[in-house]
Write a protein that holds these residues in place. Sequence first.
Motif, PDB file in Angstrom:
ATOM      1  N   UNK A  73       0.902  -1.272  -0.027  1.00  0.00           N
ATOM      2  CA  UNK A  73       0.032   0.186   0.009  1.00  0.00           C
ATOM      3  C   UNK A  73       0.925   1.159   0.015  1.00  0.00           C
ATOM      4  N   UNK A  74       0.721   2.328  -0.634  1.00  0.00           N
ATOM      5  CA  UNK A  74       1.188   3.486  -0.998  1.00  0.00           C
ATOM      6  C   UNK A  74       2.610   3.284  -1.245  1.00  0.00           C
ATOM      7  N   UNK A  75       2.930   2.122  -2.029  1.00  0.00           N
ATOM      8  CA  UNK A  75       4.196   2.074  -2.365  1.00  0.00           C
ATOM      9  C   UNK A  75       5.193   1.296  -1.509  1.00  0.00           C
ATOM     10  N   UNK A  76       4.583   0.909  -0.153  1.00  0.00           N
ATOM     11  CA  UNK A  76       5.127   0.023   0.829  1.00  0.00           C
ATOM     12  C   UNK A  76       5.004  -1.122   0.975  1.00  0.00           C
ATOM     13  N   UNK A  77       5.649  -1.951   1.913  1.00  0.00           N
ATOM     14  CA  UNK A  77       5.156  -3.129   2.120  1.00  0.00           C
ATOM     15  C   UNK A  77       4.681  -3.085   3.688  1.00  0.00           C
ATOM     16  N   UNK A  78       3.412  -3.359   3.845  1.00  0.00           N
ATOM     17  CA  UNK A  78       2.788  -3.140   4.811  1.00  0.00           C
ATOM     18  C   UNK A  78       2.445  -4.313   5.832  1.00  0.00           C
ATOM     19  N   UNK A  79       2.729  -5.539   5.236  1.00  0.00           N
ATOM     20  CA  UNK A  79       2.590  -6.615   6.068  1.00  0.00           C
ATOM     21  C   UNK A  79       3.155  -7.978   5.204  1.00  0.00           C
ATOM     22  N   UNK A  80       3.820  -8.861   5.973  1.00  0.00           N
ATOM     23  CA  UNK A  80       4.454 -10.044   5.156  1.00  0.00           C
ATOM     24  C   UNK A  80       3.774 -11.379   5.789  1.00  0.00           C
ATOM     25  N   UNK A  81       3.149 -12.177   5.295  1.00  0.00           N
ATOM     26  CA  UNK A  81       2.322 -13.267   5.832  1.00  0.00           C
ATOM     27  C   UNK A  81       2.747 -14.418   5.456  1.00  0.00           C
ATOM     28  N   UNK A  82       2.578 -15.506   6.034  1.00  0.00           N
ATOM     29  CA  UNK A  82       2.872 -16.951   5.283  1.00  0.00           C
ATOM     30  C   UNK A  82       1.611 -17.086   4.457  1.00  0.00           C
ATOM     31  N   UNK A  83       1.806 -17.661   3.396  1.00  0.00           N
ATOM     32  CA  UNK A  83       0.900 -17.617   2.219  1.00  0.00           C
ATOM     33  C   UNK A  83      -0.254 -18.168   2.632  1.00  0.00           C
ATOM     34  N   UNK A  84      -1.464 -17.819   2.106  1.00  0.00           N
ATOM     35  CA  UNK A  84      -2.803 -18.527   2.419  1.00  0.00           C
ATOM     36  C   UNK A  84      -3.362 -18.225   3.995  1.00  0.00           C
TER      37      UNK A  84
END
Length: 445
Positions: A73-84
């Motif tokens: 969002x807004x050109x930034x990484x806002x979260x990183x989660x295990x797929x699915x």
Amino acid sequence: MNRKQFLGLTTAAAGGLFMTSFNSSEEQSQKGSDKTHGQEFVLINVLLEDGFDYNDQGQVRFTKTSLYDLHIAKGMIVSIDIAGTKSYDIPKIDGGKFLLLPGFRDMHIHIDKTFYGERWYGEHKPGRTVKDMIDLERRIIPGLLVKSVEKAEMAIDLMNSQGTYFARCQTNVDPTSGLKSLENLKIALENKKNVIGSEIVAFPQHGIVYSESEALLREAAQLGVDFIGGLDPTTVDGNMEKSLDIMIQVALDYNKGIDIHLHEGAKTGIPAIQYILKQVEANKALQGRTYISHGFALGQIEAKELAVLSEQMSANGVGVISTVPLGRSMMPIPTFYKHKVSVMTGTDSIVDHWQPFGSCDMLEKAKHCAELYGWTDELRLSRALQIATKDQILPLSENGERQWPKVGDSADFVLVKASCSAEAVARTPDREATFYKGNKVYTRV
């Protein structure tokens, strides 16, 4: 069924890659970026490196990876989660289980004077000294300027296709082209500002003293450039101190960094580097903002002298930008790393009157490093990638801890078909997609 619908079905059949938001390459070339420009989305099913697996001797056997989803969002990484593991009600882009790597930076490239996108140029040149090439440039630059905006934009498209989202562009400032090369380059960069970040070096290609270009450099310094350049102060300008003093003073007067082309051998090149170091040490405004491009002299001295210079360079924030040259004295890049000297790489020329080579492939530059210095194991191959990335960042630290990507990072990355960084360096796979500030700026599909 139209072409776009057909491409959508075939990509879905191939694994759903970029299923919802990516345009065809034809549309991209017309528009410069996709319709989701600036949109919030989730990039799902991308491979991230988790750590190293070690053998009984403590040596790296292989790189561990898992699939993740990245909320952008807004050109930034806002979260990183295990797929699915998390549901989203915003658009999704399927990363196709490709490996996510930091985006690449081409930190030395001349796109203001290139034949790329035009005719092949392999003509014999009567001389190969820098002064011979200056004489040639004086004859051909007026013709090159006619289409320099168009060709610079095509070169930017090529960089995007190789995973590059940022470029430090050298531009001629000389009596033949005046400020026209700079003006045209700025037009091209403005036209492409949504797909690539950039810096500009005002480069006195015909010598500051040799072509009496100080006044032009001062004009250029007031037109939005980031660095003041220089060129072989002894062999071209004929007066090392005068040439370097002008370059340094212009940079100080206009609060710019320095990026000098130094092709000279050890006899004259090392004194020039020592003089630059002395001036940078005395002027803190230049520390962390001074770079020696090429710097072949550094590859021609004894290890003890090189270590001393490297320590001084590191202490004063003087970096090296190397094209990782082949077929000549090897640059001592491992020594630079040992002493924490900032090292970056770039294309230099793309099919121009200087040379017929140049693919804009920074991953290939990393591979050249690995080949030249014998980095053939998993750990050292993975380390080779740092020459191509911002601040020498790597997905995993030396100890195998993930340090990229992180929440809050700018969404500048590239997707490749590889199991890990080491394989990407060794095999230089096609770039599947390139993102800049969260916007897709290239896709191979």
